[in-house]
Design a protein around this motif. Sequence first.
Motif, PDB file in Angstrom:
ATOM      1  N   PHE A  71       0.847  -1.192   0.000  1.00 50.35           N
ATOM      2  CA  PHE A  71       0.000   0.000   0.000  1.00 50.35           C
ATOM      3  C   PHE A  71       0.883   1.242   0.000  1.00 50.35           C
ATOM      4  O   PHE A  71       1.765   1.407   0.840  1.00 50.35           O
ATOM      5  CB  PHE A  71      -0.915  -0.017   1.227  1.00 50.35           C
ATOM      6  CG  PHE A  71      -1.786   1.195   1.372  1.00 50.35           C
ATOM      7  CD1 PHE A  71      -2.612   1.607   0.342  1.00 50.35           C
ATOM      8  CD2 PHE A  71      -1.784   1.928   2.554  1.00 50.35           C
ATOM      9  CE1 PHE A  71      -3.421   2.725   0.473  1.00 50.35           C
ATOM     10  CE2 PHE A  71      -2.583   3.030   2.702  1.00 50.35           C
ATOM     11  CZ  PHE A  71      -3.409   3.438   1.654  1.00 50.35           C
ATOM     12  N   SER A  75      -2.171   7.041   5.504  1.00 48.05           N
ATOM     13  CA  SER A  75      -3.471   7.193   6.152  1.00 48.05           C
ATOM     14  C   SER A  75      -3.328   7.949   7.455  1.00 48.05           C
ATOM     15  O   SER A  75      -2.256   7.979   8.071  1.00 48.05           O
ATOM     16  CB  SER A  75      -4.107   5.825   6.415  1.00 48.05           C
ATOM     17  OG  SER A  75      -3.277   5.039   7.247  1.00 48.05           O
ATOM     18  N   GLU A 219      -7.275   4.251   5.261  1.00 54.78           N
ATOM     19  CA  GLU A 219      -6.390   3.103   5.206  1.00 54.78           C
ATOM     20  C   GLU A 219      -6.616   2.330   3.908  1.00 54.78           C
ATOM     21  O   GLU A 219      -7.385   2.747   3.047  1.00 54.78           O
ATOM     22  CB  GLU A 219      -6.615   2.212   6.429  1.00 54.78           C
ATOM     23  CG  GLU A 219      -6.270   2.890   7.745  1.00 54.78           C
ATOM     24  CD  GLU A 219      -6.459   1.984   8.949  1.00 54.78           C
ATOM     25  OE1 GLU A 219      -6.903   0.825   8.756  1.00 54.78           O
ATOM     26  OE2 GLU A 219      -6.183   2.427  10.072  1.00 54.78           O
ATOM     27  N   ARG A 220      -5.974   1.195   3.763  1.00 52.07           N
ATOM     28  CA  ARG A 220      -5.982   0.475   2.484  1.00 52.07           C
ATOM     29  C   ARG A 220      -7.369  -0.028   2.092  1.00 52.07           C
ATOM     30  O   ARG A 220      -7.765   0.055   0.931  1.00 52.07           O
ATOM     31  CB  ARG A 220      -5.009  -0.713   2.558  1.00 52.07           C
ATOM     32  CG  ARG A 220      -4.914  -1.498   1.262  1.00 52.07           C
ATOM     33  CD  ARG A 220      -3.833  -2.565   1.344  1.00 52.07           C
ATOM     34  NE  ARG A 220      -4.126  -3.547   2.383  1.00 52.07           N
ATOM     35  CZ  ARG A 220      -3.356  -4.594   2.643  1.00 52.07           C
ATOM     36  NH1 ARG A 220      -2.223  -4.758   1.971  1.00 52.07           N
ATOM     37  NH2 ARG A 220      -3.676  -5.441   3.599  1.00 52.07           N
ATOM     38  N   GLU A 221      -8.155  -0.525   3.049  1.00 54.81           N
ATOM     39  CA  GLU A 221      -9.437  -1.153   2.734  1.00 54.81           C
ATOM     40  C   GLU A 221     -10.536  -0.108   2.595  1.00 54.81           C
ATOM     41  O   GLU A 221     -10.804   0.662   3.535  1.00 54.81           O
ATOM     42  CB  GLU A 221      -9.812  -2.181   3.799  1.00 54.81           C
ATOM     43  CG  GLU A 221      -8.968  -3.432   3.802  1.00 54.81           C
ATOM     44  CD  GLU A 221      -7.587  -3.220   4.399  1.00 54.81           C
ATOM     45  OE1 GLU A 221      -7.430  -2.235   5.148  1.00 54.81           O
ATOM     46  OE2 GLU A 221      -6.678  -4.023   4.109  1.00 54.81           O
ATOM     47  N   TYR A 287      -8.049   8.170  -5.274  1.00 56.71           N
ATOM     48  CA  TYR A 287      -7.274   7.125  -4.614  1.00 56.71           C
ATOM     49  C   TYR A 287      -6.623   6.173  -5.608  1.00 56.71           C
ATOM     50  O   TYR A 287      -6.241   5.053  -5.243  1.00 56.71           O
ATOM     51  CB  TYR A 287      -8.186   6.363  -3.650  1.00 56.71           C
ATOM     52  CG  TYR A 287      -8.878   7.291  -2.681  1.00 56.71           C
ATOM     53  CD1 TYR A 287      -8.195   7.850  -1.604  1.00 56.71           C
ATOM     54  CD2 TYR A 287     -10.204   7.667  -2.875  1.00 56.71           C
ATOM     55  CE1 TYR A 287      -8.802   8.725  -0.738  1.00 56.71           C
ATOM     56  CE2 TYR A 287     -10.832   8.551  -2.007  1.00 56.71           C
ATOM     57  CZ  TYR A 287     -10.126   9.078  -0.948  1.00 56.71           C
ATOM     58  OH  TYR A 287     -10.724   9.962  -0.082  1.00 56.71           O
ATOM     59  N   TRP A 291      -2.873   1.325  -4.596  1.00 51.62           N
ATOM     60  CA  TRP A 291      -3.129  -0.069  -4.239  1.00 51.62           C
ATOM     61  C   TRP A 291      -4.066  -0.206  -3.045  1.00 51.62           C
ATOM     62  O   TRP A 291      -3.817  -0.943  -2.101  1.00 51.62           O
ATOM     63  CB  TRP A 291      -1.825  -0.824  -3.987  1.00 51.62           C
ATOM     64  CG  TRP A 291      -1.038  -1.028  -5.241  1.00 51.62           C
ATOM     65  CD1 TRP A 291       0.167  -0.496  -5.558  1.00 51.62           C
ATOM     66  CD2 TRP A 291      -1.422  -1.836  -6.367  1.00 51.62           C
ATOM     67  NE1 TRP A 291       0.571  -0.885  -6.809  1.00 51.62           N
ATOM     68  CE2 TRP A 291      -0.391  -1.718  -7.331  1.00 51.62           C
ATOM     69  CE3 TRP A 291      -2.526  -2.630  -6.683  1.00 51.62           C
ATOM     70  CZ2 TRP A 291      -0.415  -2.366  -8.560  1.00 51.62           C
ATOM     71  CZ3 TRP A 291      -2.559  -3.275  -7.910  1.00 51.62           C
ATOM     72  CH2 TRP A 291      -1.520  -3.150  -8.838  1.00 51.62           C
ATOM     73  N   HIS A 292      -5.185   0.531  -3.126  1.00 51.42           N
ATOM     74  CA  HIS A 292      -6.266   0.317  -2.170  1.00 51.42           C
ATOM     75  C   HIS A 292      -6.975  -0.994  -2.496  1.00 51.42           C
ATOM     76  O   HIS A 292      -6.965  -1.458  -3.647  1.00 51.42           O
ATOM     77  CB  HIS A 292      -7.276   1.465  -2.250  1.00 51.42           C
ATOM     78  CG  HIS A 292      -6.865   2.690  -1.505  1.00 51.42           C
ATOM     79  ND1 HIS A 292      -6.937   2.786  -0.124  1.00 51.42           N
ATOM     80  CD2 HIS A 292      -6.379   3.881  -1.937  1.00 51.42           C
ATOM     81  CE1 HIS A 292      -6.518   3.975   0.250  1.00 51.42           C
ATOM     82  NE2 HIS A 292      -6.176   4.661  -0.815  1.00 51.42           N
ATOM     83  N   HIS A 293      -7.611  -1.585  -1.491  1.00 50.74           N
ATOM     84  CA  HIS A 293      -8.445  -2.768  -1.680  1.00 50.74           C
ATOM     85  C   HIS A 293      -9.913  -2.335  -1.610  1.00 50.74           C
ATOM     86  O   HIS A 293     -10.338  -1.766  -0.599  1.00 50.74           O
ATOM     87  CB  HIS A 293      -8.149  -3.817  -0.613  1.00 50.74           C
ATOM     88  CG  HIS A 293      -6.784  -4.420  -0.741  1.00 50.74           C
ATOM     89  ND1 HIS A 293      -6.335  -5.435   0.086  1.00 50.74           N
ATOM     90  CD2 HIS A 293      -5.751  -4.155  -1.595  1.00 50.74           C
ATOM     91  CE1 HIS A 293      -5.094  -5.767  -0.249  1.00 50.74           C
ATOM     92  NE2 HIS A 293      -4.722  -5.002  -1.258  1.00 50.74           N
TER      93      HIS A 293
END
Length: 345
Positions: A71, A75, A219-221, A287, A291-293
């Motif tokens: 990621f 964040s 954050e990533r998710e 975004y 590499w966000h999920h």
Amino acid sequence: MDSDSDVYADDLSQISSDAEFPDSDSESDEELFRPTRNRVLPIPSSSDSEDSDDEVLDWSTTDKVPIIEQFLGQSGVFVMPHNSESVIDVVKLFIADDFFEYMATETNRYRAQNPDAFRDRAKSVKWKDVNVVDLKQMLGLLLLMGRVRKDTRDEYWSTDKTIQTPIFAEIMSRDRFRLIWYAWHFSNNDDRDGRDRLKKIRPILSYFTNKFQEVYKPERELSLDESIMPWRGRLSFKVYNASKIIKYGLLIRMVCEAKTGYICNFRMYCGVGSRLQDTILNLLKPYCNLWHHIYMDNYYNSVATCEILLQNSFRTCGTIRVNRGLPSCLKNPKLAREESIFRRR
């Protein structure tokens, strides 16, 4: 809000499941939200069915451990309040004085543009330009009206001891509240853009969207979903879903941080048709390449959408409908209990 479930994840979803809306060769939002009158505009169509007679040949039965990219985003809170323990200072991160100053400017402008509509009457208070304090007081009274319910607005200023609520008259007179209420405005009427159906509130929507993205980085998710803002008034792009508790309202698609429900970006549907993939990319544009999920339900998910998001450095996870690009072997599999089947591409 009462709970995080009001903000994000599948609890928000006003889209019914496949059992309620069977798959068809042409997916469209009209199957999900039906207008109550012919005057109501159709909701933009989603991505077309991806079924094809030509079977895709590059689906593999060889499993392998996927390489999950690191990621690249940062964040956290990027704009700190003066006092992190002060509720007022935290609120000012999103609703600062510049917000009230802008509304005061547009309210006074609208009053000046329509002098005949606000002609001073003998028994009414004379107009005085609105300032930041006036608007803060009015919004405070409006919030209080949501807690203290009365049959009519004027009853909040009633002197009848059986229903009297003295705080309203102490903050602002009834006639002053009426004048500000009728002149309250969010944009300049001289700026005419007939293509934008949200032009009356576009500056306010843009203000909050920018604040959400400036104050906090997720954050990533991330969770991609939708919400319904209850509304039963007259509005051409109001949507209707008979199967939900909130049957009438405004459709808002949003991207939230999956862990906290923090709203990162949102778009209000206003009756202008667009492809579902374009809507998704528009929501996720701030975004890209981090590499966000992305977690989503079967309304948004498709093989083609996942490919496009992967090209923009997004990983995706979600349920999917059988006509959204799946190979034929996954559409109607005969599986025993605890048995599974997969294809990799």
